[in-house]
Motif scaffolding. Structure first.
Motif, PDB file in Angstrom:
ATOM      1  N   VAL A 145       1.619   9.724  -2.515  1.00 33.34           N
ATOM      2  CA  VAL A 145       3.330   9.921  -1.638  1.00 33.34           C
ATOM      3  C   VAL A 145       3.167   9.632  -0.544  1.00 33.34           C
ATOM      4  O   VAL A 145       2.382   8.759   0.140  1.00 33.34           O
ATOM      5  CB  VAL A 145       3.882  11.445  -1.105  1.00 33.34           C
ATOM      6  CG1 VAL A 145       4.229  12.563  -2.634  1.00 33.34           C
ATOM      7  CG2 VAL A 145       2.025  12.176  -1.258  1.00 33.34           C
ATOM      8  N   PRO A 146       4.600   8.973  -0.349  1.00 29.34           N
ATOM      9  CA  PRO A 146       5.239   8.095   1.025  1.00 29.34           C
ATOM     10  C   PRO A 146       4.553   9.097   2.230  1.00 29.34           C
ATOM     11  O   PRO A 146       4.564  10.867   1.991  1.00 29.34           O
ATOM     12  CB  PRO A 146       6.257   7.641   1.086  1.00 29.34           C
ATOM     13  CG  PRO A 146       6.761   7.580  -0.658  1.00 29.34           C
ATOM     14  CD  PRO A 146       6.144   8.921  -1.275  1.00 29.34           C
ATOM     15  N   SER A 169      -1.953   7.377  -1.135  1.00 30.17           N
ATOM     16  CA  SER A 169      -0.536   6.634  -0.802  1.00 30.17           C
ATOM     17  C   SER A 169      -0.297   5.743  -2.054  1.00 30.17           C
ATOM     18  O   SER A 169      -0.453   5.872  -2.998  1.00 30.17           O
ATOM     19  CB  SER A 169      -0.541   5.644   0.624  1.00 30.17           C
ATOM     20  OG  SER A 169      -1.836   4.743  -0.090  1.00 30.17           O
ATOM     21  N   PRO A 170       1.204   5.690  -2.056  1.00 34.87           N
ATOM     22  CA  PRO A 170       1.903   5.234  -3.321  1.00 34.87           C
ATOM     23  C   PRO A 170       1.031   3.379  -3.514  1.00 34.87           C
ATOM     24  O   PRO A 170       2.101   2.684  -4.506  1.00 34.87           O
ATOM     25  CB  PRO A 170       3.184   5.383  -3.342  1.00 34.87           C
ATOM     26  CG  PRO A 170       3.186   5.412  -1.610  1.00 34.87           C
ATOM     27  CD  PRO A 170       2.091   5.710  -1.414  1.00 34.87           C
ATOM     28  N   ASP A 171       0.417   3.579  -3.016  1.00 37.60           N
ATOM     29  CA  ASP A 171       0.029   1.705  -2.880  1.00 37.60           C
ATOM     30  C   ASP A 171      -0.767   1.655  -3.723  1.00 37.60           C
ATOM     31  O   ASP A 171      -1.469   0.490  -4.542  1.00 37.60           O
ATOM     32  CB  ASP A 171       0.014   0.688  -2.164  1.00 37.60           C
ATOM     33  CG  ASP A 171      -0.391   1.258  -0.595  1.00 37.60           C
ATOM     34  OD1 ASP A 171      -0.886   2.184  -1.036  1.00 37.60           O
ATOM     35  OD2 ASP A 171      -0.830   0.613  -0.117  1.00 37.60           O
ATOM     36  N   PHE A 172      -1.524   2.634  -4.382  1.00 29.69           N
ATOM     37  CA  PHE A 172      -2.928   2.853  -4.712  1.00 29.69           C
ATOM     38  C   PHE A 172      -2.180   2.329  -6.480  1.00 29.69           C
ATOM     39  O   PHE A 172      -1.023   2.936  -7.567  1.00 29.69           O
ATOM     40  CB  PHE A 172      -3.140   3.905  -5.053  1.00 29.69           C
ATOM     41  CG  PHE A 172      -4.696   3.921  -3.646  1.00 29.69           C
ATOM     42  CD1 PHE A 172      -5.528   3.587  -4.372  1.00 29.69           C
ATOM     43  CD2 PHE A 172      -3.614   4.227  -2.355  1.00 29.69           C
ATOM     44  CE1 PHE A 172      -7.026   4.256  -3.314  1.00 29.69           C
ATOM     45  CE2 PHE A 172      -5.515   4.541  -1.608  1.00 29.69           C
ATOM     46  CZ  PHE A 172      -6.421   4.875  -1.958  1.00 29.69           C
ATOM     47  N   GLY A 173      -3.155   1.189  -7.340  1.00 29.56           N
ATOM     48  CA  GLY A 173      -3.035   1.456  -8.585  1.00 29.56           C
ATOM     49  C   GLY A 173      -3.617   2.401  -9.218  1.00 29.56           C
ATOM     50  O   GLY A 173      -3.718   3.635  -8.865  1.00 29.56           O
ATOM     51  N   THR A 311       0.487   5.695   9.829  1.00 26.88           N
ATOM     52  CA  THR A 311      -0.761   6.173   8.544  1.00 26.88           C
ATOM     53  C   THR A 311       0.176   6.011   7.498  1.00 26.88           C
ATOM     54  O   THR A 311       1.185   6.461   7.206  1.00 26.88           O
ATOM     55  CB  THR A 311      -1.837   6.914   9.403  1.00 26.88           C
ATOM     56  OG1 THR A 311      -2.914   7.938   8.223  1.00 26.88           O
ATOM     57  CG2 THR A 311      -0.703   8.300   9.109  1.00 26.88           C
ATOM     58  N   THR A 312      -0.749   6.146   6.119  1.00 27.67           N
ATOM     59  CA  THR A 312      -0.101   6.632   5.100  1.00 27.67           C
ATOM     60  C   THR A 312      -0.929   7.739   4.643  1.00 27.67           C
ATOM     61  O   THR A 312      -2.168   8.295   6.035  1.00 27.67           O
ATOM     62  CB  THR A 312      -1.180   5.643   3.495  1.00 27.67           C
ATOM     63  OG1 THR A 312      -2.153   5.678   3.599  1.00 27.67           O
ATOM     64  CG2 THR A 312      -0.520   4.401   4.553  1.00 27.67           C
ATOM     65  N   CYS A 313      -0.963   8.541   3.776  1.00 27.51           N
ATOM     66  CA  CYS A 313      -1.501  10.319   3.128  1.00 27.51           C
ATOM     67  C   CYS A 313      -2.664   9.551   2.487  1.00 27.51           C
ATOM     68  O   CYS A 313      -3.298  10.752   1.865  1.00 27.51           O
ATOM     69  CB  CYS A 313      -0.101  10.264   2.284  1.00 27.51           C
ATOM     70  SG  CYS A 313       1.278  10.725   3.168  1.00 27.51           S
TER      71      CYS A 313
END
Length: 648
Positions: A145-146, A169-173, A311-313
């Motif tokens: 999630v953002p 965070s949603p930038d994880f592959g 920060t990111t989640c």
């Protein structure tokens, strides 16, 4: 050197910690006048100190504690607040009025607001929906999630039931997500349909579909609207729109499950240096107590404050920020690039929303300075009283920049801790001066010391950061580690029964702390801990790569990731292969894992049992001696890492 800043007498008089000192003095017949005296009392009398934090923080519990601390010969065996029954979410939702609880701003979007009364109502409705979906105490609820309001609602709803929350965070592959969530087998997954970064919208649903193929434990995927009002989720199995999932019922009361102090609350993840990321389980009570202490006493957080942390989640600072709700402050959430559309984006947020506490990374502060922006001249920062910095050591130049070009009257609180403790070992203090290049103090109740190579506690010289007495926010256990072997290896292999954190520090004569970076092989670009194994798992699956080793190089007050590769027979490390490597790393981990440089080598140094020796390579790069060559199978391979032109 003289301090860069001293708090005014008015600020000292009005600080929460000043009131706390008076309470301690009156109750225990003491005459504490200075922070150093309070710190010494807090680590000498830990049970009394933490009992006072409980009272000062107004912890809500259905059953009071019977004993504060039952210590153990092993730090891991220490038990805190025995007999107490409480709920973490109940403590964060103690306010139900019309004060603003959360302000959310997505990149390029207007701010949205939610009051404490509205937050409670939304959490109550979501908690009912989760219960109806079969979520029970001890189940895992995950977020891909953002950093947005719905994420806080989902976390509070899950923890109100006693479920365990975990997010990234949603930038994880896909592989990065599966390496984490695949171990803990969540029942419910929250996601957004996408996210914004650097002026672009990115889709999340395609990745979610790939994740679900390898994550059979997921029974329901709840899709939050963000980049689209109502995205097509037909290709996501067991999915439902957020607004269709959350109960429409009104006037609900939350059934806060009353649980032991050490009931599991969050699962956080190590960097995965030697394999899959370790799953660190943090307890509800310990997390709550430590965050209350830090927010109230070290940050001087009050109900009227507006607190922000970039920060990111997937970073523990998100969990830390969320706990500010327990104080009744307004939490400012931002999702997106802090440099979009320009380097003033977050300072514009600070002006618009009357930010009082501004949390960010050392790299961000350095980046703003390099951009030429002078925030104090361009923006109204009159409400700003504290600026926190973490992630990597804050350079002396950045200290000077803040006081020269951001604001003169501000507590610049450089802080340091980690995911391991979901909080800080050293941080700020509103009644102490700020010295260039130093964290203001060690955290109350945290017996932090610097050990030299002989294991002696030292002042005024570099040593290993250790904590030599138990504290409430230690992980309660690691997931899938029934004999605590992973836990012990992570922190207690170096010094018996003493927490070894892996940072080089110096405790100064006046009680400040200087951080000199990581002392282990964990990469730390921009303050984000990255495990080498996460990169190896991607790189060494590439047909053209035979072997590799990755290290962090100190570079421009930060750390950059350098990847060395040994190519397979008949393969050449040209631009095409480099781009392929970077693309695959980005897609399967995060953008922060992508190496700054990829360089060829003929062999990868390793131990006799085949383990790569990142620390030895890094020592060679930095011109330091390598003392363990006898343990290497091919010590001559280290020679090629000396005097590399591209790294100078």
């Amino acid at each position: 050197m003289p301090p860069l800043w001293k708090p005014s007498q008015e600020r000292i008089d009005n600080a929460n910690i000043t009131r706390f000192i008076k309470i301690v003095n009156d109750k225990y017949k003491l005459d504490i006048k200075q922070y150093s005296e309070l710190y010494q009392w807090s680590v000498t009398n830990r049970a009394d100190f933490w009992a006072e934090v409980w009272e000062f923080g107004g912890v809500i519990a259905s059953k009071p504690w019977e004993k504060v601390l039952e210590d153990s010969p092993s730090m891991i065996g220490a038990k805190w607040f025995l007999g107490a029954r409480l709920n973490f979410a109940e403590n964060l939702l103690r306010f139900r009025d019309n004060e603003i609880a959360i302000i959310f701003r997505g990149e390029g979007l207007p701010s949205t607001r939610i009051t404490y009364a509205e937050l409670y109502d939304n959490v109550a409705r979501m908690a009912k929906s989760l219960r109806d979906a079969g979520v029970k105490t001890g189940d895992r609820v995950a977020g891909y999630v953002p950093n947005m309001t719905e994420t806080i609602i989902a976390m509070l709803a899950a923890t109100s039931i006693g479920a365990i929350w975990s997010s990234c965070s949603p930038d994880f592959g896909i592989k990065g997500v599966l390496d984490r969530f695949g171990q803990i087998e969540p029942k419910i997954l929250f996601t957004a349909n996408g996210y914004y970064y650097n002026g672009k919208a990115h889709d999340s649903l395609e990745r979610i579909s790939g994740i679900l193929k390898e994550l059979p434990s997921i029974e329901k995927v709840v899709v939050i609207p963000y980049t689209e009002e109502r995205a097509d989720i037909s290709k996501v199995p067991n999915s439902v729109h957020y607004r269709d999932f959350i109960s429409p019922a009104q006037g609900l009361e939350i059934e806060f499950e009353q649980l032991p102090f050490d009931h599991p609350l969050y699962i956080m993840y190590s960097s995965g240096t030697t394999g899959l990321p370790k799953c660190m389980v943090h307890g509800a009570g310990g997390t709550l107590m430590q965050h209350l202490k830090e927010h109230l006493l070290h940050v001087d957080l009050k109900r009227e404050d507006n607190i922000y942390y970039f920060t990111t989640c997937g970073w523990m600072m998100w969990n830390w920020l969320a706990s500010a709700l327990a104080v009744g402050a307004t939490v400012l959430l931002y999702d997106g690039s802090p440099f979009y559309p320009d380097s003033g984006a977050i300072f514009q947020l600070a002006e618009d929303e009357k930010m009082t506490i501004f949390g960010t990374s050392a790299r961000y502060i350095a980046g703003v300075e390099k951009s030429g922006l002078k925030p104090g001249e361009k923006f109204d920062l009159s409400n700003l009283k504290t600026m926190c910095s973490t992630g990597s050591p804050l350079s002396e130049e950045s200290f000077q920049f803040v006081y020269r070009d951001v604001k003169q009257d501000i507590d610049l609180a450089s802080i340091s801790g980690g995911t391991d403790i979901i909080s800080c070992f050293a941080l700020g203090c509103p009644i102490l001066p700020v010295y260039e290049g130093e964290l203001q103090c060690r955290g109350l109740g945290m017996k932090v010391e610097a050990y030299d190579f002989r294991g002696n506690s030292v002042i005024g010289q570099q040593g290993e950061l250790v904590c030599s007495a138990s504290f409430p926010c230690m992980p309660i256990y690691f997931w899938n580690d029934p004999d605590f072997s992973k836990y012990k290896k992570a922190y207690f292999d170096v010094y018996p029964n003493v927490w070894h954190h892996g940072d080089f520090i110096e405790i100064t004569e006046h009680g400040g702390v200087k951080i000199f970076g990581r002392s282990d092989a964990t990469l730390n670009p921009s303050g984000v801990r990255i495990g080498t194994a996460e990169i190896y798992r991607v790189v060494e699956a590439i047909e053209e790569i035979s072997d590799s080793i990755v290290v962090g190089q100190n570079w421009e007050n930060d750390v950059r990731v350098i990847l060395f590769v040994k190519t397979a027979a008949n393969a050449v490390l040209d631009d095409n292969l480099k781009n392929k490597i970077k693309k695959l790393i980005r897609e399967n981990t995060t953008p922060r894992h992508v190496p700054a440089l990829i360089l060829p080598v003929s062999d990868i140094p390793c131990t006799l049992n085949g383990k790569k020796v990142e620390l030895a390579v890094r020592n060679v790069l930095e011109g330091k001696p390598v003392t363990n060559k006898d343990a290497l199978a091919n010590p001559e391979a280290l020679d090629q890492f000396a005097n590399i032109p591209e790294l100078s």
